[in-house]
Design an enzyme around this catalytic site. Structure first.
Site, mmCIF file in Angstrom:
data_model
loop_
_atom_site.group_PDB
_atom_site.id
_atom_site.type_symbol
_atom_site.label_atom_id
_atom_site.label_comp_id
_atom_site.label_asym_id
_atom_site.label_seq_id
_atom_site.Cartn_x
_atom_site.Cartn_y
_atom_site.Cartn_z
ATOM 1 N N ARG A 48 0.823 -1.201 0.000
ATOM 2 C CA ARG A 48 0.000 0.000 0.000
ATOM 3 C C ARG A 48 0.851 1.243 0.000
ATOM 4 O O ARG A 48 1.868 1.305 0.687
ATOM 5 C CB ARG A 48 -0.886 0.019 1.256
ATOM 6 C CG ARG A 48 -2.372 0.012 0.931
ATOM 7 C CD ARG A 48 -3.164 -0.005 2.193
ATOM 8 N NE ARG A 48 -3.879 -1.259 2.309
ATOM 9 C CZ ARG A 48 -4.812 -1.468 3.209
ATOM 10 N NH1 ARG A 48 -5.114 -0.539 4.081
ATOM 11 N NH2 ARG A 48 -5.446 -2.615 3.256
ATOM 12 N N SER A 65 -8.545 -0.008 0.070
ATOM 13 C CA SER A 65 -9.367 -0.366 1.226
ATOM 14 C C SER A 65 -10.062 0.864 1.808
ATOM 15 O O SER A 65 -10.792 1.551 1.123
ATOM 16 C CB SER A 65 -8.508 -1.083 2.267
ATOM 17 O OG SER A 65 -9.293 -1.591 3.304
ATOM 18 N N HIS A 66 -9.788 1.156 3.091
ATOM 19 C CA HIS A 66 -10.441 2.273 3.775
ATOM 20 C C HIS A 66 -9.531 3.498 3.859
ATOM 21 O O HIS A 66 -9.886 4.481 4.507
ATOM 22 C CB HIS A 66 -10.825 1.846 5.192
ATOM 23 C CG HIS A 66 -9.632 1.461 6.032
ATOM 24 N ND1 HIS A 66 -9.010 0.244 5.905
ATOM 25 C CD2 HIS A 66 -8.935 2.143 6.978
ATOM 26 C CE1 HIS A 66 -8.003 0.189 6.749
ATOM 27 N NE2 HIS A 66 -7.928 1.322 7.411
ATOM 28 N N LYS A 82 -3.905 -6.427 -2.597
ATOM 29 C CA LYS A 82 -4.098 -7.574 -1.712
ATOM 30 C C LYS A 82 -3.941 -8.829 -2.561
ATOM 31 O O LYS A 82 -4.531 -8.935 -3.629
ATOM 32 C CB LYS A 82 -5.482 -7.531 -1.059
ATOM 33 C CG LYS A 82 -5.647 -6.369 -0.079
ATOM 34 C CD LYS A 82 -7.031 -6.359 0.555
ATOM 35 C CE LYS A 82 -7.156 -5.206 1.552
ATOM 36 N NZ LYS A 82 -8.515 -5.133 2.168
ATOM 37 N N ASP A 85 -16.742 -0.765 4.075
ATOM 38 C CA ASP A 85 -15.570 0.032 3.755
ATOM 39 C C ASP A 85 -15.393 0.093 2.247
ATOM 40 O O ASP A 85 -16.220 -0.422 1.479
ATOM 41 C CB ASP A 85 -14.321 -0.497 4.463
ATOM 42 C CG ASP A 85 -13.815 -1.812 3.900
ATOM 43 O OD1 ASP A 85 -14.591 -2.505 3.214
ATOM 44 O OD2 ASP A 85 -12.645 -2.157 4.147
ATOM 45 N N ASP A 100 -13.573 -1.316 0.003
ATOM 46 C CA ASP A 100 -13.468 -2.501 -0.851
ATOM 47 C C ASP A 100 -14.336 -3.653 -0.374
ATOM 48 O O ASP A 100 -14.193 -4.788 -0.838
ATOM 49 C CB ASP A 100 -12.008 -2.946 -1.003
ATOM 50 C CG ASP A 100 -11.404 -3.499 0.276
ATOM 51 O OD1 ASP A 100 -11.807 -3.062 1.371
ATOM 52 O OD2 ASP A 100 -10.507 -4.362 0.189
ATOM 53 N N ASP A 119 -14.693 -5.495 2.361
ATOM 54 C CA ASP A 119 -14.310 -6.636 3.194
ATOM 55 C C ASP A 119 -14.472 -6.353 4.690
ATOM 56 O O ASP A 119 -14.197 -7.215 5.518
ATOM 57 C CB ASP A 119 -12.891 -7.121 2.873
ATOM 58 C CG ASP A 119 -11.813 -6.077 3.120
ATOM 59 O OD1 ASP A 119 -12.131 -4.980 3.611
ATOM 60 O OD2 ASP A 119 -10.633 -6.362 2.803
ATOM 61 N N ARG A 120 -14.929 -5.136 5.040
ATOM 62 C CA ARG A 120 -15.188 -4.814 6.446
ATOM 63 C C ARG A 120 -16.608 -4.283 6.586
ATOM 64 O O ARG A 120 -17.076 -3.493 5.770
ATOM 65 C CB ARG A 120 -14.207 -3.762 6.963
ATOM 66 C CG ARG A 120 -12.790 -4.265 7.087
ATOM 67 C CD ARG A 120 -11.970 -3.307 7.931
ATOM 68 N NE ARG A 120 -12.051 -1.955 7.420
ATOM 69 C CZ ARG A 120 -11.853 -0.868 8.170
ATOM 70 N NH1 ARG A 120 -11.621 -0.985 9.452
ATOM 71 N NH2 ARG A 120 -11.913 0.319 7.626
ATOM 72 N N HIS A 145 -13.589 -6.909 10.033
ATOM 73 C CA HIS A 145 -13.267 -8.060 9.188
ATOM 74 C C HIS A 145 -13.848 -9.299 9.855
ATOM 75 O O HIS A 145 -13.421 -9.673 10.958
ATOM 76 C CB HIS A 145 -11.748 -8.243 9.064
ATOM 77 C CG HIS A 145 -11.064 -7.255 8.188
ATOM 78 N ND1 HIS A 145 -11.018 -7.387 6.812
ATOM 79 C CD2 HIS A 145 -10.385 -6.128 8.469
ATOM 80 C CE1 HIS A 145 -10.334 -6.380 6.289
ATOM 81 N NE2 HIS A 145 -9.940 -5.599 7.279
#
Length: 477
Positions: A24, A112-113, A122, A254, A256, A258-259, A341
């Site tokens: 990242r 992501s966030h 990822k 979030d 993407d 995944d949360r 997650h």
């Protein structure tokens, strides 16, 4: 034949972008298209050594994701890979594609966030997270030089319908009457203009109840609010909508997907650890005594709830890659992090899919007859901080943590009973526990405290402040 084949190409990544769970950086500053190309070429080199060739790629909705994904695909193709590009979507859709195609590897371009000008990657290899030493070794290999290979190709594939159908089938819609069980209830879904929007729209069309989906259009500018459902401020609009519509609950995602973040009917933010305890009941009804994995930030209230249900809670390192690895190692049917997650392996794949987690909350509500609001009401009162995010430059945060851990070792708390340093430091004493750890996704430390009462929680928070000051970091939050 690829031009330049068998000629080693070397590249140095910015030292801050190779992180523990993923890669990242800040687009145009520490992360560039050439980095994406070399990640693809280096990943291909690793995959060839493992006798693999098929890689699935996807991307989130950030403005920088299309050109980073194109450069990534070019690097993979130049490395001789067969690439399947599934386009824009949430990260769990990429994980699904990895399983659906039985691919050798998978890479999602996503920030992501993190802020809009950030992005990253990822990765999965052999259906396992590609992280930590894998990422370090990738950097070493690329610095030493990797070569191009012939035979690469890239094709696009739309598997949205398969992804949605698989989730609905796995949740057991018809078998438990979920289609009827939600008829008189209202739910709010806040996609935050992130990658989960279209999938949330598809899911809500398939189930009963009144569903209001906010900000479903993917927009990398995030015009309504930043998609980070751990930060209470990002859930303000969701909370307002829950109150306005007298909704059963609000579900946030979030950037993407995944949360998950959740607001109950009383407007309370339900952290991921308590949500994990609520969802663990599904697995514990089927498998009494099963392990439930929690990350080190998790509350004693969540662990005690699982113990009370006959489960075996286990604390483990924070991080989606760490948690998924521990899930496979232990065979646990469910795990979850406070950050949202959630990993559901009972009838599903065990990766962190916030959309599937949302369906699981609806299922548990119908099957048990107890809403998440009633579940939270049933828990004893807790005195805990939220996640305390403390700014700390990437270049020094791990050094600061090393000094904190050394200080605890040399000068334990007066009532200290245990100090677990599997991930930062979590110190437990007579009055509760406190934690400090280095974030692997942002330039910050993360802290939390939970006490027997309000005064104890405040005291433990002061211990955090004192330990940080001793380590050279003044925190006034």
């Amino acid at each position: 034949m690829v031009e330049g084949a068998n000629v080693l190409i070397t590249h140095q990544f910015h030292p801050t972008i190779l992180r523990a769970y993923d890669i990242r950086g800040i687009v145009g500053e520490t992360l560039h298209d050439q980095d994406a190309y070399m990640i693809g070429l280096g990943f291909a080199d690793r995959l060839r050594a493992a006798q693999g060739r098929h890689v699935v790629i996807g991307r989130d909705g950030r403005l920088s994701s299309p050109h980073l994904a194109a450069a990534l695909a070019e690097g993979l193709v130049d490395g001789g890979m067969k690439v399947t590009d599934i386009g824009v979507g949430p990260t769990p859709k990429l994980y699904f594609a990895d399983q659906h195609f039985n691919a050798d590897g998978a890479i999602q371009v996503t920030g992501s966030h993190n802020p809009p000008n950030h992005n990253g990657f990822k990765m999965v290899m052999g259906h396992k997270p590609f992280f930590s030493d894998d990422i370090t070794q990738l950097g070493v290999q690329v610095a030493a030089g990797v070569d191009q290979q012939p035979g690469g190709q890239c094709q696009e594939h739309d598997l949205q319908a398969d992804y949605i159908a698989t989730m609905l089938d796995a949740i057991g819609l018809n078998a438990i009457g979920l289609l009827d069980g939600l008829d008189d209830k209202t739910f709010i879904w806040d996609c935050g203009n992130g990658a989960a929007g279209p999938s949330a729209m598809d899911l809500t069309k398939a189930i009963s109840g009144q569903h209001h989906v906010l900000f479903a259009e993917i927009d990398g500018n995030f015009p309504n609010h930043h998609p980070d459902p751990v930060n209470p401020e990002t859930l303000d609009l969701l909370r307002e909508a829950v109150a306005k519509h007298n909704a059963e609950m609000g579900i946030g995602f979030d950037g993407d997907g995944d949360r998950i973040g959740l607001i109950d009917a009383k407007g309370r933010q339900v952290p991921g650890d308590l949500l994990t305890a609520y969802l663990s009941r599904h697995s514990l009804r089927k498998t009494p005594g099963a392990q439930v994995i929690f990350d080190v930030k998790s509350s004693l209230a969540a662990l005690d709830a699982v113990t009370g249900l006959g489960g075996a809670p286990l604390l483990w390192k924070t991080g989606h890659s760490q948690m998924k690895t521990k899930m496979k190692e232990t065979g646990a049917p469910i795990g979850g992090e406070m950050s949202g997650h959630l990993f559901l392996a009972d009838g599903y794949y065990g990766y962190d899919d916030a959309l599937f987690a949302a369906l699981a909350v609806l299922r548990e509500m119908v099957v048990s007859g107890e809403s998440i609001t009633a579940f939270v009401d049933s828990l004893p009162e807790t005195f805990a901080t939220p996640e305390l995010r403390i700014p700390c430059d990437d270049t020094i945060k791990f050094d600061v943590m090393a000094r904190v851990i050394a200080d605890v070792s040399a000068h334990p708390d007066a009532d200290q009973q245990d100090a677990a340093d599997m991930d930062g430091i979590r110190v437990t004493g007579d009055q509760g526990w406190w934690l400090i750890r280095a974030s692997n996704t942002g330039a910050e430390l993360v802290a939390r405290a939970e006490g027997r009462d309000e005064a104890a929680c405040a005291m433990l928070k002061e211990r955090i402040r004192s330990r940080l000051k001793t380590a050279g970091l003044n925190w006034e939050g």
